[in-house]
Design a protein around this motif. Structure first.
Motif, PDB file in Angstrom:
ATOM      1  N   ASP A 141       2.610  15.915   6.611  1.00 12.11           N
ATOM      2  CA  ASP A 141       2.404  14.541   6.133  1.00 12.11           C
ATOM      3  C   ASP A 141       2.015  14.512   4.663  1.00 12.11           C
ATOM      4  O   ASP A 141       2.441  13.620   3.919  1.00 12.11           O
ATOM      5  CB  ASP A 141       1.302  13.860   6.965  1.00 12.11           C
ATOM      6  CG  ASP A 141       1.674  13.739   8.430  1.00 12.11           C
ATOM      7  OD1 ASP A 141       2.749  13.192   8.720  1.00 12.11           O
ATOM      8  OD2 ASP A 141       0.882  14.203   9.278  1.00 12.11           O
ATOM      9  N   TYR A 142       1.189  15.496   4.244  1.00 10.04           N
ATOM     10  CA  TYR A 142       0.701  15.513   2.867  1.00 10.04           C
ATOM     11  C   TYR A 142       0.606  16.941   2.338  1.00 10.04           C
ATOM     12  O   TYR A 142       0.348  17.885   3.095  1.00 10.04           O
ATOM     13  CB  TYR A 142      -0.690  14.867   2.767  1.00 10.04           C
ATOM     14  CG  TYR A 142      -0.736  13.422   3.134  1.00 10.04           C
ATOM     15  CD1 TYR A 142      -0.299  12.430   2.244  1.00 10.04           C
ATOM     16  CD2 TYR A 142      -1.225  13.019   4.382  1.00 10.04           C
ATOM     17  CE1 TYR A 142      -0.341  11.089   2.589  1.00 10.04           C
ATOM     18  CE2 TYR A 142      -1.272  11.675   4.735  1.00 10.04           C
ATOM     19  CZ  TYR A 142      -0.823  10.716   3.831  1.00 10.04           C
ATOM     20  OH  TYR A 142      -0.859   9.397   4.177  1.00 10.04           O
ATOM     21  N   LYS A 192       4.239  12.471  -1.271  1.00 12.43           N
ATOM     22  CA  LYS A 192       3.475  13.197  -0.254  1.00 12.43           C
ATOM     23  C   LYS A 192       2.296  13.970  -0.835  1.00 12.43           C
ATOM     24  O   LYS A 192       1.607  14.682  -0.117  1.00 12.43           O
ATOM     25  CB  LYS A 192       4.386  14.175   0.501  1.00 12.43           C
ATOM     26  CG  LYS A 192       5.261  13.526   1.557  1.00 12.43           C
ATOM     27  CD  LYS A 192       5.915  14.602   2.417  1.00 12.43           C
ATOM     28  CE  LYS A 192       6.589  13.996   3.639  1.00 12.43           C
ATOM     29  NZ  LYS A 192       7.113  15.040   4.554  1.00 12.43           N
TER      30      LYS A 192
END
Length: 391
Positions: A141-142, A192
């Motif tokens: 996700d990041y 991201k």
């Protein structure tokens, strides 16, 4: 213009943390783990052993590129093992050699002053490293690092467009702000990317790290991309070409040992005897000459820059005002920025549309090769490479 600060990872998010072994990235990983994120640590391996390891009685300063990488990786692995964090080392030596080391040498040999940290962030930390993570099959996700900066998004279209790209804003601790080094990272990559230390001061980071008993809190911080001890070895692939050191009138003051050993604004190590203080005012690669001058002669009222990176690739239509930084250590200064139309006889090969930056107050030692980064409301609005200063 108004901006919204983008949310940091929350509990349950899959987060990859770029780790160096230093206090900033180590605390970042710990904070996210304690927040409930599913954390994986990664370290980029830069050192390929090409340069000989230097034995010295004096302690060699910590640097990004050097044999100390093995120890850094071991410390990252130990931390991750202790905290139940998956850990990987991603080899990026070939890309680093091409994008950073060869660039560094080529720029100095062309009479310019390179910025390897900006190049590394663009092509390695937020380039080759992310490619390596993708090759491992990670769906995250990041991607987080320990940089001092924020990721924001404008609430209205940028430069009268409809685009609202991710942009980089200054951190809470302006003394540690690293946005200048991040200015060339494309907005699509920043989607991201998050910087969890953005709201903390460096003193608070050390306090939290010591409270958590992190070994990284006791480490000397890396200041350079390569130790001074390796500089001559790095340039030993080609012989240096000595030449004249002259003053503004063309009088020969001495000999230089190769233009790659000099940079604009330099005073020490010039090896000339002059009755007044002199500094490197210009480096003429074509004629292999280093020009020295009094301090006042280093002032510029404007500069020309090209090879720009604009947030979301949204280039301004015309003139605008912003604050500009011409090096990491310089204070932002107000400036008017206009499109530069090359004059007749200008033989410079520009990379895209060049821009003229006119300062509200003169700036000292404008160095070709360094970055001119534009800020508005503490947010980066664009950045280019300095071609030359204008008196």
């Amino acid at each position: 213009m108004n901006y919204e600060v983008l949310d940091l990872p929350k509990s349950g998010d899959i987060v990859v943390v770029g780790m160096s072994g230093g206090v900033d990235s180590t605390l970042t990983a710990l904070m996210l783990k304690e927040k409930g994120c599913r954390v994986t640590g990664v370290t980029m391996s830069l050192w390929d052993g090409t340069l000989p390891e230097i034995k010295s009685d004096k302690p060699i300063k910590e640097a990004c590129y050097g044999p100390g990488e093995e120890e850094n990786i071991a410390e990252c692995q130990k931390f991750c093992d202790e905290h139940g964090i998956e850990y990987h080392v991603i080899k990026v030596q070939e890309e680093y050699k091409k994008r950073v080391l060869e660039y560094f040498k080529a720029e100095y040999r062309a009479g310019r002053t390179p910025n390897p940290c900006i190049q590394c962030n663009r092509y390695i930390k937020f380039g080759a490293l992310l490619d390596g993570i993708e090759n491992l099959g990670f769906d995250y996700d990041y991607f987080c690092t320990g940089h001092y900066a924020k990721i924001v998004r404008p609430t209205e279209g940028l430069f009268e467009s409809e685009k609202k790209p991710c942009m980089i804003a200054t951190a809470a601790d302006i003394t540690k702000d690293q946005t200048y080094f991040l200015n060339r990272i494309p907005s699509r990559v920043l989607e991201k990317v998050r910087f969890p230390l953005a709201t903390l001061k460096k003193s608070e980071v050390f306090e939290l790290a010591k409270k958590a008993k992190l070994e990284a809190a006791n480490r000397e911080e890396s200041q350079d991309f390569i130790g001074e001890e390796y500089f001559d070895i790095l340039f030993s692939d080609k012989p240096s070409v000595p030449g004249d050191i002259i003053d503004l009138d063309g009088h020969v003051l001495g000999k230089h040992r190769g233009i790659e050993h000099y940079t604009i604004g330099q005073r020490r190590g010039l090896g000339v005897a002059v009755s007044y203080p002199v500094y490197v005012q210009a480096i003429d690669a074509k004629n292999n000459v280093v020009v020295l001058a009094p301090n006042d002669a280093l002032n510029s009222s404007a500069l020309i820059a090209d090879d720009f990176v604009w947030p979301g690739d949204v280039e301004p239509d015309g003139e605008f005002e912003a604050e500009v930084k011409i090096r990491l250590a310089s204070k932002p200064v107000k400036a008017k920025i206009t499109k530069y139309i090359p004059e007749e006889g200008d033989t410079t090969e520009y990379k895209g549309q060049p821009w003229l930056v006119t300062f509200c107050e003169t700036q000292r030692a404008v160095a070709p090769g360094q970055s001119a980064v534009f800020y508005k409301d503490n947010v980066i609005r664009g950045g280019g490479i300095i071609v030359r200063g204008i008196k």
